[in-house]
Design a protein around this motif. Structure first.
Motif, PDB file in Angstrom:
ATOM      1  N   ASP A 262      36.372  36.392  35.164  1.00 51.45           N
ATOM      2  CA  ASP A 262      35.974  34.715  34.857  1.00 51.45           C
ATOM      3  C   ASP A 262      35.641  34.353  33.125  1.00 51.45           C
ATOM      4  N   VAL A 263      35.666  33.108  32.897  1.00 46.91           N
ATOM      5  CA  VAL A 263      35.596  32.847  31.557  1.00 46.91           C
ATOM      6  C   VAL A 263      34.576  31.594  31.688  1.00 46.91           C
ATOM      7  N   GLU A 264      33.771  31.643  30.708  1.00 47.31           N
ATOM      8  CA  GLU A 264      32.626  30.697  30.574  1.00 47.31           C
ATOM      9  C   GLU A 264      32.508  29.973  29.253  1.00 47.31           C
ATOM     10  N   LEU A 265      32.478  28.949  29.105  1.00 50.33           N
ATOM     11  CA  LEU A 265      32.465  28.143  27.620  1.00 50.33           C
ATOM     12  C   LEU A 265      31.016  27.240  27.767  1.00 50.33           C
ATOM     13  N   VAL A 266      30.212  27.335  26.960  1.00 48.27           N
ATOM     14  CA  VAL A 266      28.877  26.625  27.132  1.00 48.27           C
ATOM     15  C   VAL A 266      28.785  26.209  25.605  1.00 48.27           C
ATOM     16  N   ALA A 267      28.379  24.669  25.563  1.00 48.44           N
ATOM     17  CA  ALA A 267      28.118  24.187  24.090  1.00 48.44           C
ATOM     18  C   ALA A 267      26.849  23.787  24.521  1.00 48.44           C
ATOM     19  N   TYR A 268      25.789  24.010  23.423  1.00 47.50           N
ATOM     20  CA  TYR A 268      24.125  23.791  23.779  1.00 47.50           C
ATOM     21  C   TYR A 268      23.942  23.186  22.459  1.00 47.50           C
ATOM     22  N   GLY A 269      22.599  22.592  22.693  1.00 45.05           N
ATOM     23  CA  GLY A 269      21.815  21.995  21.439  1.00 45.05           C
ATOM     24  C   GLY A 269      20.432  21.913  21.918  1.00 45.05           C
ATOM     25  N   ARG A 270      19.467  22.090  20.797  1.00 43.81           N
ATOM     26  CA  ARG A 270      18.034  21.747  20.643  1.00 43.81           C
ATOM     27  C   ARG A 270      17.764  20.799  19.729  1.00 43.81           C
ATOM     28  N   ALA A 271      16.620  20.111  19.955  1.00 41.30           N
ATOM     29  CA  ALA A 271      16.083  19.143  19.140  1.00 41.30           C
ATOM     30  C   ALA A 271      14.475  19.583  19.104  1.00 41.30           C
ATOM     31  N   LEU A 272      14.178  20.101  18.190  1.00 39.65           N
ATOM     32  CA  LEU A 272      12.562  20.385  18.126  1.00 39.65           C
ATOM     33  C   LEU A 272      11.786  19.567  17.306  1.00 39.65           C
ATOM     34  N   ASP A 273      10.598  19.451  17.678  1.00 36.37           N
ATOM     35  CA  ASP A 273       9.687  18.520  16.694  1.00 36.37           C
ATOM     36  C   ASP A 273       8.327  19.064  16.994  1.00 36.37           C
ATOM     37  N   ARG A 274       7.387  18.537  16.116  1.00 33.83           N
ATOM     38  CA  ARG A 274       5.850  18.803  16.060  1.00 33.83           C
ATOM     39  C   ARG A 274       5.808  20.381  16.092  1.00 33.83           C
ATOM     40  N   LEU A 275       6.751  20.875  15.365  1.00 30.79           N
ATOM     41  CA  LEU A 275       6.550  22.498  15.158  1.00 30.79           C
ATOM     42  C   LEU A 275       5.425  22.604  14.096  1.00 30.79           C
ATOM     43  N   VAL A 276       4.710  23.808  14.244  1.00 31.01           N
ATOM     44  CA  VAL A 276       3.388  24.321  13.240  1.00 31.01           C
ATOM     45  C   VAL A 276       4.206  24.976  12.164  1.00 31.01           C
ATOM     46  N   VAL A 277       3.955  24.309  10.871  1.00 38.48           N
ATOM     47  CA  VAL A 277       4.434  24.963   9.874  1.00 38.48           C
ATOM     48  C   VAL A 277       3.184  24.957   8.830  1.00 38.48           C
ATOM     49  N   ARG A 278       3.423  25.659   7.645  1.00 39.43           N
ATOM     50  CA  ARG A 278       2.442  25.815   6.613  1.00 39.43           C
ATOM     51  C   ARG A 278       2.551  24.583   5.935  1.00 39.43           C
ATOM     52  N   ASP A 279       1.301  23.931   5.361  1.00 35.77           N
ATOM     53  CA  ASP A 279       1.333  22.724   4.269  1.00 35.77           C
ATOM     54  C   ASP A 279       1.571  23.191   3.038  1.00 35.77           C
ATOM     55  N   PRO A 280       2.985  22.441   2.523  1.00 30.91           N
ATOM     56  CA  PRO A 280       3.557  22.979   1.340  1.00 30.91           C
ATOM     57  C   PRO A 280       2.607  22.478   0.032  1.00 30.91           C
ATOM     58  N   ASP A 281       1.331  21.934   0.371  1.00 33.92           N
ATOM     59  CA  ASP A 281       0.855  21.694  -0.975  1.00 33.92           C
ATOM     60  C   ASP A 281       0.017  23.034  -1.461  1.00 33.92           C
ATOM     61  N   GLU A 282      -0.033  23.097  -2.871  1.00 33.21           N
ATOM     62  CA  GLU A 282      -0.923  24.053  -3.397  1.00 33.21           C
ATOM     63  C   GLU A 282      -2.404  24.161  -3.047  1.00 33.21           C
TER      64      GLU A 282
ATOM     65  N   GLU B 170      18.465  25.383  12.281  1.00 33.88           N
ATOM     66  CA  GLU B 170      17.907  24.926  10.843  1.00 33.88           C
ATOM     67  C   GLU B 170      16.368  24.394  11.236  1.00 33.88           C
ATOM     68  N   ARG B 171      15.492  24.341  10.137  1.00 36.58           N
ATOM     69  CA  ARG B 171      14.473  23.906  10.228  1.00 36.58           C
ATOM     70  C   ARG B 171      14.146  23.094   9.143  1.00 36.58           C
ATOM     71  N   GLN B 172      12.753  22.174   9.308  1.00 40.29           N
ATOM     72  CA  GLN B 172      12.433  21.105   8.308  1.00 40.29           C
ATOM     73  C   GLN B 172      10.995  21.256   8.312  1.00 40.29           C
ATOM     74  N   ASP B 173      10.385  21.357   7.387  1.00 43.14           N
ATOM     75  CA  ASP B 173       9.037  21.785   6.881  1.00 43.14           C
ATOM     76  C   ASP B 173       7.993  20.822   6.774  1.00 43.14           C
ATOM     77  N   THR B 174       8.736  19.581   6.263  1.00 46.06           N
ATOM     78  CA  THR B 174       8.063  18.454   6.202  1.00 46.06           C
ATOM     79  C   THR B 174       8.898  17.221   6.582  1.00 46.06           C
ATOM     80  N   THR B 175       8.375  16.147   6.989  1.00 44.00           N
ATOM     81  CA  THR B 175       8.948  14.995   7.754  1.00 44.00           C
ATOM     82  C   THR B 175      10.075  14.456   6.527  1.00 44.00           C
ATOM     83  N   ASP B 176       9.951  14.554   5.396  1.00 48.11           N
ATOM     84  CA  ASP B 176      10.946  14.037   4.462  1.00 48.11           C
ATOM     85  C   ASP B 176      11.548  14.948   3.731  1.00 48.11           C
ATOM     86  N   GLY B 177      11.287  16.487   3.954  1.00 50.75           N
ATOM     87  CA  GLY B 177      11.809  17.476   3.367  1.00 50.75           C
ATOM     88  C   GLY B 177      13.583  17.732   3.720  1.00 50.75           C
ATOM     89  N   ALA B 178      13.686  18.665   2.993  1.00 52.16           N
ATOM     90  CA  ALA B 178      15.429  19.013   3.256  1.00 52.16           C
ATOM     91  C   ALA B 178      15.372  20.197   4.252  1.00 52.16           C
TER      92      ALA B 178
END
Length: 769
Positions: free
Chosen positions: A568-588, A631-639
């Motif tokens: 048997d053969v199975e093909l699955v397409a999947y996606g995740r959208a993640l937000d409110r992830l805990v990240v380090r504050d980029p400010d010095e 992919e990940r985004q560390d700030t709301t307006d970051g790359a």
């Protein structure tokens, strides 16, 4: 709480299971039917089949197993579901009998009253994989540890070198939860990933749900791993196994109606290296590859409780220790890693079968102590976490009408963690931190002591609505969280700390749909998921006390085709959208008590193609290819940047062969290298008297691609009453020097690679009485 305290805390539960089971056991005029419905074409269990006997009924679970208690006599069992042809099975039951039915399933056979007929394949979760213990042993690495097969399952990325992390469909390792008979456990694998924390003799099967799982599970935005334990056999017996990694022992027996199984394992890999390798070579290997020590133990008890009830007791425990020192002529560059972890779980499960449905109640308690030390010269980071946990899981399943099944449940868990941390703010690094191998950490040091409480209570409901070729399963889970932190600000002097608390309600709708058209089953799974912040991140010095919930949205679309009887053969397409992830504050200079934020986001897109061969002339296996982008985004307006464990291409082929007393297996893997941040220059820090790197774009480069071939062989013998298996495995059979990390010279002018393990051979034996 130390290990001795946890054992003392858990002992009354096991004693209660034994006493209750012995006190209520009695003979009656009923018999028990335990059956397994499987599709011979695919070899997979068939869940969701309704079995009716008179006015009583049951349904197969995810393992394709059902159980009915009936008065002695003749009965006709009727099996119905939208994806099978209705059949009838006549059985004659004797008083006190426990009839076990393993029915081979054929396609396009006329019903004879003795064969359960399945048309092609029953609906399954897209991307989900379930493998029984016997099949798992054919995979290299799983000869004496069947749960190692999870690392070879479709949807699981290659973990970091010598690591037990599970990276499932682009999710972080900490986003995937592991359950054993419905009880959450801290880790599936021991430190270093050499062995699983659950002994093979206790395992019946293991299932991976990489995403889009139903309402019965929550507090995870990644995937779910479910381990089902094997019921202790009715007879007495023992099993011993040993290879160059470790040794294990398992025994089972019966006392009246009570059945019990006990097992344990202890490692000797570190001592084996010292025996076979010269002292300097052994030390050099330890410098590159962590060589941990581990031990684990399990106890399973089952006893009848009345006519249709059963009481089950389960205890699990594991211990890991690692101490590695990477030497250097410069004392300031000596690196030391030390990790010591102990955890225990004790659970009681009460199962009940009634004419109008069946139910299960599990109550569990546990504890964990985790100590971590990471030092680079004089800069030290140390963290100790002690966690006391407890929870329950209650489920009820009943049939509302023909083709309509209702599932209700309640899951609750409490974790209270006490932590102490001292040292560098950036050591150890977290996901998203740019860490160059061998780079000294910053000289900023701090200390904090705090506690964090996490309570989650979640009622849920789901309805299986079956009409013709359609099966729809809408569900709803409502999690109520209580999150606390002992301090909102770093403590100054003798000023009493002020705590923080939040009560959060998270509604999580789920939907599953299946459409069967001939040999093809189309599927859709979607849902909203949340998970609480980690207790480690609730520090007022090293984190942010007011962190709450991370969130994820899953979507999976699949199509599964039964091409021929064994394929048997199975093909699955999947996606995740993640937000409110805990990240380090980029400010010095981040705000006080707010080093971490919840401004992070993530997105995962991928497709997975799996072709399976099942039980054809002794051959079985699968080929899987995954194309994904995480992919990940560390700030709301970051790359957006590549996730640290993003693997664009992953190709794997697993094959097993069995004929008579011989069996063999092989696995070949090709995986895209993980992202890395390159050093593009360096400058000399006169104050610290060292070179510091200048960094390029975040995760813009990759390690070289990974390719590896693993093979195994086994020969089974019978010596009187002893069943003996001799096996051998060769990992990285081609001797390819796979790059595991970039390494730089002291002035960062020269770049090289650290390669992984060379050819590794494992020889072992397993005996059963």
């Amino acid at each position: 709480m130390n290990a001795r305290g946890i054992i003392a805390w858990s002992r009354p539960l096991v004693i209660l299971a034994l006493v209750l089971g012995a006190s209520i056991a009695r003979a009656d005029d009923r018999a028990t039917v335990v059956g397994a419905v499987k599709d011979r074409t695919t070899g997979e269990p068939v869940p969701g089949v309704v079995i009716t006997a008179g006015d009583q009924f049951a349904a197969t679970d995810d393992a394709g197993v059902f159980e009915l208690e009936l008065p002695a006599g003749r009965w006709t069992l009727e099996l119905t579901a939208a994806w099978i042809k209705p059949v009838k099975l006549d059985v004659k039951l004797v008083r006190g009998e426990r009839r076990e039915l393993v029915v081979p399933v054929e396609q396009d056979l006329a019903s004879t009253g003795e064969v359960v007929e399945i048309v092609d394949t029953a609906p399954a979760d897209p991307g989900a994989t379930r493998i029984d213990a016997a099949s798992a042993r054919a995979v290299p690495g799983a000869s004496n540890d069947v749960l190692k097969v999870v690392q070879a399952m479709p949807g699981v990325a290659r973990p970091p070198p010598v690591s037990g992390d599970l990276v499932v469909w682009g999710a972080a390792p900490e986003d995937t939860r592991v359950f054993v008979d419905g009880v959450p456990v801290p880790a599936l694998y021991h430190g270093g990933g050499w062995r699983a924390t659950i002994g093979s003799e206790l395992v019946d099967d293991v299932a991976l749900k990489p995403g889009g799982f139903g309402a019965e599970h929550g507090a995870a935005i990644g995937g779910i791993v479910e381990v089902t334990t094997r019921p202790p056999p009715d007879d007495a017996g023992a099993a011993l196994a040993a290879d160059v990694l470790d040794g294990s022992a398992h025994g089972h027996g019966k006392l009246g109606p009570i059945r019990a199984a006990l097992g344990g394992r202890i490692s000797w890999l570190d001592r084996a290296i010292d025996l076979v390798a010269p002292r300097d070579d052994g030390r050099a290997l330890r410098d590159v590859v962590p060589v941990p020590r581990w031990a684990d133990g399990q106890l399973s008890v089952r006893a009848p409780l009345g006519r249709r009830d059963e009481l089950r007791g389960l205890m699990l425990g594991a211990r890991d220790a690692l101490d590695r020192v990477v030497g250097s002529p410069d004392p300031a560059a000596v690196k030391r890693d030390a990790h010591d972890r102990t955890w225990l779980r004790a659970a009681l499960t009460w199962t009940r079968t009634r004419d109008d449905g069946d139910g299960r109640l599990t109550i569990w308690i546990g504890g964990e102590r985790d100590q971590l030390t990471d030092a680079f010269g004089p800069v030290i980071a140390a963290r100790t976490r002690t966690t006391r946990s407890g929870g329950l899981r209650a489920t009820h399943r009943s049939r509302l009408a023909r083709g309509v099944l209702l599932r209700l449940g309640l899951e609750a868990q409490l974790d209270r963690a006490a932590l102490t941390r001292t040292g560098s703010l950036s050591l150890p690094p977290r996901e998203g931190d740019v860490a160059i191998f061998g780079q000294p950490p910053g000289d900023d040091v701090a200390r904090d002591q705090w506690s964090a409480l996490t309570i989650d209570a979640a009622p849920y409901a789901a309805v299986d609505w079956i009409r013709g070729p359609w099966t729809l399963t809408p569900g709803l889970r409502v999690d109520g969280y209580v999150l606390t932190a002992s301090k909102t600000l770093p403590q100054v002097g003798t000023t009493p700390p002020s705590g923080w608390q939040a009560i959060t309600i998270a509604a999580e709708p789920r939907l599953s749909a299946r459409l069967r058209q001939g040999r093809t089953t189309y599927s859709l799974d979607a849902g909203l998921y949340h998970q609480p912040r980690a207790a480690d991140d609730a520090s007022a010095v090293f984190g942010t006390p007011s962190l709450t919930l991370e969130r994820g949205l899953h979507l999976a679309l699949g199509a599964r085709v039964a091409i021929a009887r064994p394929v048997d053969v199975e093909l699955v397409a999947y996606g995740r959208a993640l937000d409110r992830l805990v990240v380090r504050d980029p400010d010095e200079t981040p705000p006080l008590a707010a080093i971490l934020t919840q401004d992070g986001a993530g997105r995962v897109l991928g497709a997975q193609l799996v072709a399976r061969l099942r039980a054809w002339h002794g051959l079985s296996g699968w080929v899987t290819y995954a194309l994904s982008r995480s992919e990940r985004q560390d700030t709301t307006d970051g790359a957006w940047r590549r996730y640290d464990h993003d693997q664009t291409h992953a190709l794997a082929a697993v094959v097993g062969w069995e004929r008579g007393p011989w069996s063999a297996g092989g696995r070949v893997r090709y995986v895209t290298g993980e992202p890395r941040t390159l050093v593009v220059g360096a400058y000399f820090d006169a104050r610290a008297a060292r070179w510091d790197p200048l960094l390029g774009a975040h995760n813009a480069a990759r390690l070289p691609d990974f390719v590896q071939l693993d093979v195994r062989g086994e020969r089974r013998l019978r010596l009187g009453g002893l069943r003996l298996s001799l096996y051998a495995e060769v990992h990285n059979a081609t001797g390819r020097a796979n790059a595991e990390e970039f390494a730089y010279s002291a002035d960062y002018q020269t770049r090289g690679v650290i390669t992984g393990l060379p050819i590794v051979g494992v020889i072992g034996a397993r005996g059963e009485l």
